[in-house]
Design a protein around this motif. Structure first.
Motif, PDB file in Angstrom:
ATOM      1  N   GLY A 186      23.544 -23.761  -7.644  1.00 57.42           N
ATOM      2  CA  GLY A 186      23.198 -25.008  -8.331  1.00 57.42           C
ATOM      3  C   GLY A 186      23.233 -26.158  -7.346  1.00 57.42           C
ATOM      4  O   GLY A 186      23.878 -26.083  -6.295  1.00 57.42           O
ATOM      5  N   ARG A 187      22.522 -27.231  -7.696  1.00 56.06           N
ATOM      6  CA  ARG A 187      22.444 -28.385  -6.796  1.00 56.06           C
ATOM      7  C   ARG A 187      22.709 -29.680  -7.555  1.00 56.06           C
ATOM      8  O   ARG A 187      22.484 -29.773  -8.765  1.00 56.06           O
ATOM      9  CB  ARG A 187      21.060 -28.475  -6.150  1.00 56.06           C
TER      10      ARG A 187
ATOM     11  N   ARG B 117      28.215 -28.060 -23.247  1.00 59.19           N
ATOM     12  CA  ARG B 117      27.751 -26.670 -23.279  1.00 59.19           C
ATOM     13  C   ARG B 117      26.749 -26.447 -22.155  1.00 59.19           C
ATOM     14  O   ARG B 117      26.089 -27.385 -21.697  1.00 59.19           O
ATOM     15  CB  ARG B 117      27.133 -26.313 -24.634  1.00 59.19           C
ATOM     16  N   PRO B 118      26.612 -25.204 -21.689  1.00 62.46           N
ATOM     17  CA  PRO B 118      25.712 -24.937 -20.572  1.00 62.46           C
ATOM     18  C   PRO B 118      24.262 -25.280 -20.907  1.00 62.46           C
ATOM     19  O   PRO B 118      23.803 -25.104 -22.043  1.00 62.46           O
ATOM     20  CB  PRO B 118      25.878 -23.426 -20.340  1.00 62.46           C
ATOM     21  N   HIS B 119      23.566 -25.770 -19.897  1.00 66.75           N
ATOM     22  CA  HIS B 119      22.159 -26.128 -20.066  1.00 66.75           C
ATOM     23  C   HIS B 119      21.485 -26.026 -18.699  1.00 66.75           C
ATOM     24  O   HIS B 119      22.087 -26.330 -17.672  1.00 66.75           O
ATOM     25  CB  HIS B 119      22.032 -27.546 -20.612  1.00 66.75           C
TER      26      HIS B 119
ATOM     27  N   GLY C  30      19.925 -26.416 -11.976  1.00 65.60           N
ATOM     28  CA  GLY C  30      20.639 -25.189 -12.271  1.00 65.60           C
ATOM     29  C   GLY C  30      21.317 -25.249 -13.625  1.00 65.60           C
ATOM     30  O   GLY C  30      21.077 -26.155 -14.432  1.00 65.60           O
ATOM     31  N   ASP C  31      22.173 -24.266 -13.873  1.00 63.77           N
ATOM     32  CA  ASP C  31      22.841 -24.113 -15.165  1.00 63.77           C
ATOM     33  C   ASP C  31      24.208 -24.794 -15.110  1.00 63.77           C
ATOM     34  O   ASP C  31      25.157 -24.273 -14.516  1.00 63.77           O
ATOM     35  CB  ASP C  31      22.989 -22.613 -15.475  1.00 63.77           C
ATOM     36  N   TRP C  32      24.316 -25.960 -15.727  1.00 68.13           N
ATOM     37  CA  TRP C  32      25.516 -26.786 -15.656  1.00 68.13           C
ATOM     38  C   TRP C  32      25.986 -27.163 -17.060  1.00 68.13           C
ATOM     39  O   TRP C  32      25.196 -27.258 -17.984  1.00 68.13           O
ATOM     40  CB  TRP C  32      25.241 -28.091 -14.910  1.00 68.13           C
ATOM     41  N   THR C  33      27.299 -27.416 -17.172  1.00 66.64           N
ATOM     42  CA  THR C  33      27.855 -28.057 -18.361  1.00 66.64           C
ATOM     43  C   THR C  33      28.310 -29.458 -17.974  1.00 66.64           C
ATOM     44  O   THR C  33      29.065 -29.626 -17.001  1.00 66.64           O
ATOM     45  CB  THR C  33      29.048 -27.272 -18.926  1.00 66.64           C
ATOM     46  N   ILE C  34      27.846 -30.451 -18.716  1.00 67.26           N
ATOM     47  CA  ILE C  34      28.277 -31.832 -18.497  1.00 67.26           C
ATOM     48  C   ILE C  34      29.429 -32.110 -19.457  1.00 67.26           C
ATOM     49  O   ILE C  34      29.251 -32.153 -20.672  1.00 67.26           O
ATOM     50  CB  ILE C  34      27.129 -32.824 -18.721  1.00 67.26           C
ATOM     51  N   GLY C  35      30.617 -32.239 -18.911  1.00 66.74           N
ATOM     52  CA  GLY C  35      31.805 -32.529 -19.708  1.00 66.74           C
ATOM     53  C   GLY C  35      32.179 -33.993 -19.618  1.00 66.74           C
ATOM     54  O   GLY C  35      31.497 -34.789 -18.971  1.00 66.74           O
ATOM     55  N   PRO C  36      33.277 -34.398 -20.247  1.00 67.26           N
ATOM     56  CA  PRO C  36      33.653 -35.811 -20.255  1.00 67.26           C
ATOM     57  C   PRO C  36      34.012 -36.355 -18.881  1.00 67.26           C
ATOM     58  O   PRO C  36      33.711 -37.506 -18.574  1.00 67.26           O
ATOM     59  CB  PRO C  36      34.855 -35.863 -21.208  1.00 67.26           C
ATOM     60  N   GLU C  37      34.646 -35.535 -18.032  1.00 67.46           N
ATOM     61  CA  GLU C  37      35.049 -36.001 -16.702  1.00 67.46           C
ATOM     62  C   GLU C  37      34.199 -35.436 -15.579  1.00 67.46           C
ATOM     63  O   GLU C  37      34.099 -36.060 -14.519  1.00 67.46           O
ATOM     64  CB  GLU C  37      36.507 -35.609 -16.416  1.00 67.46           C
ATOM     65  N   ALA C  38      33.619 -34.254 -15.785  1.00 72.07           N
ATOM     66  CA  ALA C  38      32.988 -33.548 -14.673  1.00 72.07           C
ATOM     67  C   ALA C  38      31.798 -32.747 -15.145  1.00 72.07           C
ATOM     68  O   ALA C  38      31.630 -32.473 -16.344  1.00 72.07           O
ATOM     69  CB  ALA C  38      34.009 -32.611 -14.009  1.00 72.07           C
ATOM     70  N   VAL C  39      30.966 -32.355 -14.179  1.00 70.08           N
ATOM     71  CA  VAL C  39      29.930 -31.351 -14.425  1.00 70.08           C
ATOM     72  C   VAL C  39      30.399 -30.049 -13.793  1.00 70.08           C
ATOM     73  O   VAL C  39      30.972 -30.047 -12.703  1.00 70.08           O
ATOM     74  CB  VAL C  39      28.569 -31.785 -13.846  1.00 70.08           C
ATOM     75  N   THR C  40      30.176 -28.920 -14.484  1.00 67.92           N
ATOM     76  CA  THR C  40      30.664 -27.623 -14.032  1.00 67.92           C
ATOM     77  C   THR C  40      29.493 -26.655 -13.933  1.00 67.92           C
ATOM     78  O   THR C  40      28.710 -26.507 -14.882  1.00 67.92           O
ATOM     79  CB  THR C  40      31.727 -27.065 -14.991  1.00 67.92           C
ATOM     80  N   LEU C  41      29.384 -25.999 -12.789  1.00 69.03           N
ATOM     81  CA  LEU C  41      28.285 -25.071 -12.531  1.00 69.03           C
ATOM     82  C   LEU C  41      28.586 -23.699 -13.114  1.00 69.03           C
ATOM     83  O   LEU C  41      29.667 -23.143 -12.911  1.00 69.03           O
ATOM     84  CB  LEU C  41      28.057 -24.957 -11.019  1.00 69.03           C
TER      85      LEU C  41
END
Length: 330
Positions: free
Chosen positions: A241-242, A206-208, A225-236
Motif C-alpha cells: 500500500g502507498r 472498515r477496510p476499503h 491500496g486496501d486501508w482502514t481509516i480510523g479515528p487516529e490512524a490509517v491501517t494497511l
C-alpha cells in the motif's frame, strides 16, 4: 538582561503535580518539596516534532544550572493512544537521553491542573512556587534562559552563569526552516484529517480499496491500496500500500509504526518518483529504504539540502499492518 524579577509578572501559583501514573528518573516530586528551587515545567509528547526541536535546550539548561538550583521537570502528556503506554514512554525517555525527572501524565491530571493546551508548553517558576514566565511552542530560548538566570540569582544563588548556551542542533532536532514551510501538520485519522484526495469519500472504520487521483494539489494526500481509516490512524490491510502527499518544506516526517507489537515492516520512499538520494531523512537510506520496528514513533523521511519547491512524496509499504498517524514538516 533583566536586573530583577520585578519585571516578570506573577502568572499564578504552580498547581499540584499529583496524578502522574509514574515518575521516571526521580521519585514523585511535589510543589512543597520544590520550594527554594527554580523550576522549569515542560509539557511534551515524544512524537511531537515541535517539542523535539526544543529538547537540546532543555537538556543543556538542566545540566548547566543544576548546581545553581534549577529543576527541569518533563510532563509527558500523550497525544495519541500509544503514547499513553508506560513502556513506550520509558523507552523513548531512554532513547532521547532525557535524564531530568519526567512525570508520566497519561491521564492528563497535571495538564488539566495547569490548564495547558499546547505541546510544547514551558513554565518557569521562582523559588516561591510562582509561575513567572511561559512559552507556548518553539523558540523564545534567550528569554527563557535569561529568566532562569534572574530567578536563580533572586533566590540567592551566587555565580550564576551569564552567558547563554550556544547550540547547533542537527538531525531531527535541527530548527525548522520556517520561511520554506508551506505544508501544515496533517493528521490522517478521520478525527482531524483534512485535504484527503483519494476519489470517493473516506470510509470510516472498515477496510476499503483506495486509489490516488491523477494529480494532487499542494498539501493534498491520498491512499493507494486496501486501508482502514480510523479515528487516529490509517491501517494497511493489503500486501502492499502507498500514501502520497504533495508538500512544500525542507523536512517531511511521518508518525507511523507496526500496528502489532514486535513486528517489522519494510518501506520505500520516493520524491517526484525517484529515490531521495541526498534528500533522504535520518530514518531512510539514499535509495529511500527503511524499516518500521517496535511501536509507532516519528520517522524523518525527507531532509532537503537544496532549493525547496512543491514535491510529490510517496511511501510504499511491503506488508500489511502499518499504522500511520500524522505528517509534520520543518
Amino acid at each position: 538582561m533583566r536586573a530583577t524579577t520585578a519585571h516578570l509578572n506573577i502568572e499564578g501559583e504552580v498547581p499540584p503535580l499529583d496524578g502522574a501514573i509514574e515518575w521516571i528518573n526521580s521519585p514523585p516530586l511535589t510543589v512543597a518539596g520544590l520550594r527554594g528551587k527554580v523550576v522549569l515545567v515542560d509539557f511534551w509528547t515524544y512524537t511531537c516534532i515541535n517539542w523535539r526541536r526544543t529538547l537540546p535546550y532543555l537538556q543543556a539548561w538542566a545540566k548547566k544550572y543544576k548546581d545553581q538550583g534549577l529543576i527541569v521537570i518533563g510532563v509527558h502528556t500523550p497525544e495519541f493512544t500509544f503514547e499513553k503506554e508506560l513502556d513506550n514512554v520509558r523507552r523513548e525517555t531512554t532513547a532521547l537521553e532525557i535524564h531530568y525527572p519526567v512525570a508520566v501524565d497519561s491521564n492528563y491530571a497535571i495538564w488539566r491542573a495547569f490548564r495547558n493546551q499546547y505541546w510544547p508548553a514551558l513554565y518557569v517558576a521562582d523559588a516561591q512556587g510562582r509561575i513567572r514566565h511561559h512559552q507556548f511552542g518553539e523558540g523564545g530560548y534567550e528569554e527563557i534562559e535569561r529568566t532562569i538566570q534572574q530567578l536563580l540569582t533572586e533566590s540567592g544563588h551566587a555565580n550564576v552563569p551569564r552567558e547563554l548556551v550556544s547550540l547547533d542542533p542537527q538531525g531531527a532536532e535541527k530548527a525548522a526552516d520556517w520561511g520554506q514551510v508551506k505544508s501544515p501538520e496533517t493528521y490522517v485519522g478521520y478525527q482531524l484529517a483534512e485535504s484527503f484526495a483519494s476519489p470517493g469519500k473516506a470510509v470510516r472504520d472498515r477496510p476499503h480499496a483506495y486509489t490516488a487521483p491523477s494529480g494532487l494539489r499542494l498539501n493534498e494526500w491520498a491512499l493507494v491500496g486496501d486501508w482502514t481509516i480510523g479515528p487516529e490512524a490509517v491501517t494497511l490491510h493489503g500486501a502492499t500500500g502507498r500514501i502520497v502527499y504533495r508538500f512544500h518544506a525542507r523536512d517531511l516526517n511521518l508518525i507511523m509504526g507496526p500496528a502489532a507489537k514486535g513486528t517489522s515492516i519494510k518501506f520505500r520512499v520516493r520524491i517526484d518518483g525517484e529515490p531521495p538520494g541526498s534528500a533522504h531523512g535520518i530514518d531512510v537510506d539514499e535509495q529511500g529504504n527503511g524499516t518500521l520496528t517496535n511501536e509507532p514513533r516519528m520517522y524523518q523521511l525527507i531532509r532537503q539540502h537544496g532549493p525547496v519547491a512543491d514535491r510529490l512524496f510517496e511511501i510504499e509499504f511491503e506488508g500489511p499492518g502499518v499504522a500511520a498517524f500524522d505528517f509534520t514538516f520543518g
